[in-house]
Structure formats: C-alpha cells, structure tokens
Scaffold this motif. Structure first.
Motif, mmCIF file in Angstrom:
data_model
loop_
_atom_site.group_PDB
_atom_site.id
_atom_site.type_symbol
_atom_site.label_atom_id
_atom_site.label_comp_id
_atom_site.label_asym_id
_atom_site.label_seq_id
_atom_site.Cartn_x
_atom_site.Cartn_y
_atom_site.Cartn_z
ATOM 1 N N ALA A 22 0.832 -1.208 0.000
ATOM 2 C CA ALA A 22 0.000 0.000 0.000
ATOM 3 C C ALA A 22 0.869 1.261 0.000
ATOM 4 C CB ALA A 22 -0.933 -0.009 1.209
ATOM 5 N N LEU A 23 1.945 1.248 0.767
ATOM 6 C CA LEU A 23 2.845 2.402 0.805
ATOM 7 C C LEU A 23 3.541 2.606 -0.537
ATOM 8 C CD1 LEU A 23 4.477 1.996 4.349
ATOM 9 C CD2 LEU A 23 2.803 3.711 3.633
ATOM 10 N N GLU A 24 3.901 1.523 -1.207
ATOM 11 C CA GLU A 24 4.539 1.639 -2.528
ATOM 12 C C GLU A 24 3.584 2.256 -3.542
ATOM 13 O OE1 GLU A 24 7.970 -1.840 -2.785
ATOM 14 O OE2 GLU A 24 5.990 -2.232 -3.626
ATOM 15 N N VAL A 25 2.322 1.830 -3.513
ATOM 16 C CA VAL A 25 1.336 2.389 -4.438
ATOM 17 C C VAL A 25 1.139 3.879 -4.166
ATOM 18 C CG1 VAL A 25 -1.089 2.352 -5.114
ATOM 19 C CG2 VAL A 25 0.143 0.201 -4.804
ATOM 20 N N ALA A 26 1.037 4.239 -2.869
ATOM 21 C CA ALA A 26 0.839 5.643 -2.507
ATOM 22 C C ALA A 26 2.036 6.496 -2.931
ATOM 23 C CB ALA A 26 0.617 5.757 -0.995
ATOM 24 N N GLU A 27 3.243 5.977 -2.754
ATOM 25 C CA GLU A 27 4.442 6.715 -3.130
ATOM 26 C C GLU A 27 4.491 6.939 -4.634
ATOM 27 O OE1 GLU A 27 8.139 8.653 -2.607
ATOM 28 O OE2 GLU A 27 6.516 8.131 -1.221
ATOM 29 N N THR A 28 4.147 5.909 -5.406
ATOM 30 C CA THR A 28 4.136 6.036 -6.864
ATOM 31 C C THR A 28 3.128 7.080 -7.320
ATOM 32 O OG1 THR A 28 4.795 3.718 -7.117
ATOM 33 C CG2 THR A 28 3.787 4.784 -9.025
ATOM 34 N N GLN A 29 1.941 7.052 -6.723
ATOM 35 C CA GLN A 29 0.911 8.029 -7.089
ATOM 36 C C GLN A 29 1.339 9.445 -6.720
ATOM 37 O OE1 GLN A 29 -2.505 6.462 -5.011
ATOM 38 N NE2 GLN A 29 -3.096 5.149 -6.721
ATOM 39 N N GLU B 127 3.190 14.926 -8.263
ATOM 40 C CA GLU B 127 4.157 16.010 -8.108
ATOM 41 C C GLU B 127 4.797 16.374 -9.452
ATOM 42 O OE1 GLU B 127 6.831 14.553 -5.185
ATOM 43 O OE2 GLU B 127 5.395 14.771 -3.529
ATOM 44 N N ALA B 128 5.094 15.347 -10.246
ATOM 45 C CA ALA B 128 5.676 15.614 -11.565
ATOM 46 C C ALA B 128 4.692 16.365 -12.451
ATOM 47 C CB ALA B 128 6.085 14.297 -12.227
ATOM 48 N N GLN B 129 3.418 15.984 -12.385
ATOM 49 C CA GLN B 129 2.398 16.678 -13.174
ATOM 50 C C GLN B 129 2.249 18.128 -12.729
ATOM 51 O OE1 GLN B 129 -1.003 14.164 -12.598
ATOM 52 N NE2 GLN B 129 -0.475 12.804 -14.305
ATOM 53 N N TYR C 165 2.868 21.445 -14.967
ATOM 54 C CA TYR C 165 1.793 22.426 -15.117
ATOM 55 C C TYR C 165 2.307 23.828 -14.795
ATOM 56 C CZ TYR C 165 -2.588 24.910 -14.272
ATOM 57 O OH TYR C 165 -3.609 25.816 -14.296
ATOM 58 N N SER C 166 3.134 23.921 -13.736
ATOM 59 C CA SER C 166 3.672 25.225 -13.353
ATOM 60 C C SER C 166 4.575 25.783 -14.444
ATOM 61 C CB SER C 166 4.458 25.102 -12.039
ATOM 62 O OG SER C 166 3.605 24.674 -10.989
ATOM 63 N N VAL C 167 5.411 24.933 -15.032
ATOM 64 C CA VAL C 167 6.321 25.379 -16.085
ATOM 65 C C VAL C 167 5.553 25.804 -17.325
ATOM 66 C CG1 VAL C 167 8.128 24.626 -17.662
ATOM 67 C CG2 VAL C 167 8.239 23.984 -15.246
ATOM 68 N N ASN C 168 4.490 25.073 -17.667
ATOM 69 C CA ASN C 168 3.723 25.378 -18.873
ATOM 70 C C ASN C 168 2.907 26.655 -18.753
ATOM 71 O OD1 ASN C 168 4.641 23.129 -20.198
ATOM 72 N ND2 ASN C 168 2.953 21.821 -19.524
#
Length: 266
Positions: free
Chosen positions: A163-170, A175-177, A181-184
């Motif tokens: 569960a922690l691995e799934v949460a970390e991936t999400q 954060e990358a998105q 978005y901020s750069v665009n």
C-alpha cells in the motif's frame, strides 16, 4: 502391461545449474505418478532411472553405494549429486546481508529472501524474513510502523508495504504533473517593441549570455527578463516561497551537496 507415456529425459548439460533443474524435473515426474495412480515403490524407483536417461543411470550406479533399493533412497542419491548440500552458516550470512536495492519492489525483495532462506534451515522462515524486511527495506515509513507494532506478522507487513509503494508512486506522479503544469503556465514576455533608447551591443551580449545558465529558483534556463516559473510557488521541502524543491538550498545543505557556482542566483 500398459504402455509407458512419453516423458522428456533430464537435460543435464552443466552441473552448476543442475540442482534446480533436477528438482523441477523430479516434481514433474511425481505429478505423472499421481496422474497414473502409481503407488508401487518398485515402479516409482524404476521410472526416474528409466526416464532420466542413460547418463543419469550411470551416475546413480556410481553414486548409490549401499543405499536401499527404494524410491526415496534413489531420489536422494541423485538429489545429493545434482544439488549438494550447502553450508548453512554461509547461507545464513548471505541471507542476513541481503538488502533491498533501489530497483527492487517489496515483493521482489521478499521472493529473493525466500529463495535464500531455503538453505538456511530456519525453524521459522517467515519470522526471519519479517525481521530482515524491517531491518533492510528501503521504506523508513514501513520500518517505523513495524517497530511501533511489534506483534505485526509477515502478511500484515507485506500488505502495508504494498500500500505504501502504491501511494508513493501516485504521489510522485502527481508532483511531476504539478511541476510540469507550473512550467507550462509561464507568462510569455511581451512582444518586441521599438525602444527609444536601444541597448548597446555590449548590453545585449551581456543579457543574452545569461540565457544558458540555469536559474537558482526553478532550475530552468530562461532570460532574466522572463518571469520565473517558481515565482509565488512554495517549496515542498523548506515551505518557503519563490523556488522549487529541486533547487532548494536548505535541502542541498541537509543532504551535504555543495552549491554549483554556475547556477544563477535570484
């Protein structure tokens, strides 16, 4: 007498990897015994010597010594030849020093621990694997949670870790998105206008020379006249405004990194 079904001979090419191959071959043969309802000990002993091939038969004849002429003893003679017993102390050492690396998921790490534990002769392999995960997993959150709950068993720990691995991936994806978005959404500089006081050639060259230097607030390259994408943004590490986490000076000091003298400061 019923005709024997076809069954592939044992593929014995290299003794270095013969052990696992033999174990798999003998398990498949025992499934054949079950399917054909073979229970007679003499037939069960004869069939592996027949199916395995002439080379394996010669090995058995050379290695059998004074062992009993039954299936269990015959199987053990060949198992000892193809899979010699390992040093339990050395295997325990390998198990204790097995740490989860950066590219391994928790399930991959557990699979490796299970393989190593087979030759360690542990009284309770699951408990040993549980202890090893707590000590050597990559997730500090999982480790702290397990230490707070000393009665946690292996299944519960694995469920929590997944569960922690799934949460970390999400979280990393979000954060990358957000950063993209901020750069665009950088405001474009106004169009070129005629200036009553045009800059000198030296001024233009000096300004344009700064374009290829990364900004100390956002990490991107842009001219000093452009609006920095980090303006008004809060750093996720130090919570201060007007810079991104990836160029946070507080984070670099905390991780022991030195400031890059080529990064421009804002």
């Amino acid at each position: 007498m019923d005709r024997l079904p076809e069954f592939a001979a044992f593929d014995y090419a290299d003794k270095a990897d013969a052990g696992p191959k033999w174990e798999k071959w003998i398990r498949r043969l025992e499934l054949l015994f079950t399917g054909m309802d073979i229970e007679d000990n003499g037939r069960k002993r004869a069939l592996p010597l027949h199916y395995a091939g002439e080379r394996v038969f010669d090995i058995y004849e050379a290695e059998k010594g004074h062992t009993a002429p039954n299936y269990a003893a015959t199987k053990q003679v060949l198992a000892d030849y193809f899979s010699p017993r390992k040093n339990p102390q050395m295997e325990v050492y390998k198990f204790r020093n097995c740490k989860q690396n950066a590219s391994q998921s928790l399930d991959e790490y557990v699979t490796k621990l299970r393989k190593l534990s087979k030759d360690c002769e542990f009284a309770d392999a699951d408990n040993e694997i549980l202890s090893q995960i707590i000590q050597n997993c990559r997730s500090n959150r999982l480790r702290r949670r397990a230490l707070r709950e000393p009665d946690m068993n292996l299944k519960t720990l694995l469920d929590l870790g997944r569960a922690l691995e799934v949460a970390e991936t999400q979280a990393l994806t979000m954060e990358a998105q957000n950063e993209r978005y901020s750069v665009n959404n950088i405001r474009k500089p106004p169009g070129k206008q005629r200036s009553r006081n045009p800059r000198s050639k030296d001024q233009v060259t000096k300004s344009e020379s700064n374009i290829d230097k990364p900004c100390g607030n956002c990490g991107l390259t842009h001219s000093r006249t452009s609006v920095c994408p980090a303006k008004g943004q809060q750093c996720r590490f130090c919570k201060k405004l007007n810079h991104f986490q990836r160029v946070c000076r507080a984070k670099k000091r905390a991780s022991g990194q030195h400031r890059n003298p080529n990064v421009c400061m804002r």
